[in-house]
Write a protein that holds these residues in place. Sequence first.
Motif, PDB file in Angstrom:
ATOM      1  N   LYS A 119      -4.441   6.759 -10.218  1.00 45.60           N
ATOM      2  CA  LYS A 119      -4.489   5.299 -10.395  1.00 45.60           C
ATOM      3  C   LYS A 119      -5.817   4.573 -10.814  1.00 45.60           C
ATOM      4  O   LYS A 119      -5.651   3.740 -11.809  1.00 45.60           O
ATOM      5  N   LYS A 140       0.730  -1.081  -0.126  1.00 41.29           N
ATOM      6  CA  LYS A 140       0.206   0.044   0.156  1.00 41.29           C
ATOM      7  C   LYS A 140       0.905   1.017  -0.010  1.00 41.29           C
ATOM      8  O   LYS A 140       1.538   1.576   1.069  1.00 41.29           O
ATOM      9  N   GLU A 143      -2.750   5.111  -0.332  1.00 42.88           N
ATOM     10  CA  GLU A 143      -3.854   4.186  -0.207  1.00 42.88           C
ATOM     11  C   GLU A 143      -4.168   3.790   1.161  1.00 42.88           C
ATOM     12  O   GLU A 143      -5.031   3.276   1.770  1.00 42.88           O
ATOM     13  N   LEU A 155      -4.859   8.946  -6.016  1.00 43.34           N
ATOM     14  CA  LEU A 155      -6.299   7.777  -6.080  1.00 43.34           C
ATOM     15  C   LEU A 155      -6.660   8.168  -7.459  1.00 43.34           C
ATOM     16  O   LEU A 155      -7.104   7.156  -8.106  1.00 43.34           O
ATOM     17  N   ASP A 165      -3.583   2.563 -12.687  1.00 41.60           N
ATOM     18  CA  ASP A 165      -2.503   2.068 -12.017  1.00 41.60           C
ATOM     19  C   ASP A 165      -1.236   2.159 -12.814  1.00 41.60           C
ATOM     20  O   ASP A 165      -0.521   1.070 -12.940  1.00 41.60           O
TER      21      ASP A 165
END
Lengths: 343, 343
Positions: free
Chosen positions: A282, A132, A136, A279, A287
Amino acid sequence: MPGTVPEKTQAQPPAPELRRDPITGEWVILAAGRSVRPHAPGGRVSAPAPEELLDQCPLCPGREELTPPEICAVREGGGRDCPGWSVRTLPNKFPILVSGAPHAGSEKIASNGRRPALGSSEVIVDTPLHNKPPWEIGAPQVKEMLEMYQERIRALKNQSRTSYVHIIRNHGRGAASSLEHPHSQLFGLPFVPPDIDSELDGFAAASADKAGCILCRMIGEVEEKGELVVMESESFLVFCPFASRLPYEAWIVPRSHQPGFEECTKLDELADLFTSFMLRLKKRLDDPPFNYWIHTYPLKDESRPYHWHIEVLPRLTTPGGLELGAGVWVNIVAPEQAAAELR
Amino acid sequence: MPGTVPEKTQAQPPAPELRRDPITGEWVILAAGRSVRPHAPGGRVSAPAPEELLDQCPLCPGREELTPPEICAVREGGGRDCPGWSVRTLPNKFPILVSGAPHAGSEKIASNGRRPALGSSEVIVDTPLHNKPPWEIGAPQVKEMLEMYQERIRALKNQSRTSYVHIIRNHGRGAASSLEHPHSQLFGLPFVPPDIDSELDGFAAASADKAGCILCRMIGEVEEKGELVVMESESFLVFCPFASRLPYEAWIVPRSHQPGFEECTKLDELADLFTSFMLRLKKRLDDPPFNYWIHTYPLKDESRPYHWHIEVLPRLTTPGGLELGAGVWVNIVAPEQAAAELR
């Protein structure tokens, strides 16, 4: 980059050195020791990378003895080189810049365009969780990472050998990351690097033309037109620059003029925006591998103005002979389109 | 790059434009049309590349109708856009620089740091054989390719819009090649690109210091010490430069001072050496991806001295945030070691 092989079994690599290009005057770092890195990207120069196993990761809590002794860490309850940390800064086990002259006679090479590569190579392990990245986990973890960046810049200001602190993240193999565990890297450079020098020249030229801070002006134009804006908060703006070099390039900037990143006191707000943007990146780009770096004010006396910013570059295309051989970037996604997709 | 899709089925992409970075002043080429290329490198921005089938290759003899009409070719027995050629030069089907203003109103953008991307994008198909680059056919094929390079530089000297001709080869997907059939690319740029400008400044500074031509001096030093020499002939030298940016970087240079590549009259000798070096590179580094490019004199009036050379860069490592974000290259193989391995 820390490796998984115990230090005793490795031959001492040659000390890194700086070599000056006789034509352009630019310094290259020759770090031949890095060719024995267990996880060197590319994989052809070094031995094939073994599968990186979670139960062998040297950056995970509980395996602190596999890394060089830490420089500093955020750890509740105290202690050193033991679990319990949330952010941990280490000397890079395969440094490309070193703190002293580790080999006898290395001072001798400070001539003919060669000198010892004096400086700092640090690894900032910015999350204890192997799978992570900080964003995240959440904005508080990102804030701790940003605070660590500031702390290290302040600490290196006291080192006479360091002229500029370059902090980066390589995320994903396609962006040259060599260890899966999320981490940032810090390079304390003994010179102001060419890309910063070139930007400082640009700021100085705009200032001499009485245009004021060129980045403040860019921010005003971006806000006025709106089409390049990705997201914003009270004090910060995320936008795709007008002359983006690569698809989905984005800059995170403070709206008010501020030369050095370490002066920023609004880290809660910055961490929130940074987390949201990462975020979003991603999710919208599936990603992607990416690099980010902080462009900030040099550590030493500097007469040229500056305005710090974070540059984020997804690595979706491969630079070829036009980019690497001429310095001309070809971008196949218009920044207006990129900003719309990231909004 | 020519593609396999017939032109009629493709939407007209937007005209490419140049955008000037407001801080550094450098031009970026925005060529959003290229994101529909059938074989774009990276593979995430464009649709997935289909397997490139030999029986569909648009650069193979017999499929001349799949490419735009040729600019010129070496062909025994005459004819145009038909088989029988040994080297064939085409307009790039996905140009990043164009010969005119293809869309109404595109002159209007010649302000605010934008202008039409006027210039030339050409593809030089330098062998009729799909699976054999010129050096695997032999030195006579390489000579024909080098002659074509010279011919195109001479032809573009007469174009007022072109300030510099950049000729490159991307070999292998890891070096941004998007079509398997061996080919070179030519970019007629409407400005002198930053990397050439920076070298010209270096040559001028050395000359002002009465050091003469800096590359002539480098050649003398390389020959005297010997450890950076890879191979040589009477008039040319192949060496790994002292401040190589990447592992196994090599330069091919004329020993006698000569500003422009198109002035070179010893193409038989150069083709022999080039062929030997390329075969050596393939053998010693296991057919690596690589780029090469010619660094040569600008087309327009230029007061700074220069000495042409060909730079060959194997792509064995991935540049990360230090290279792309600061302009500082880290080389993990000493050039003395690289030269020894390539000798």
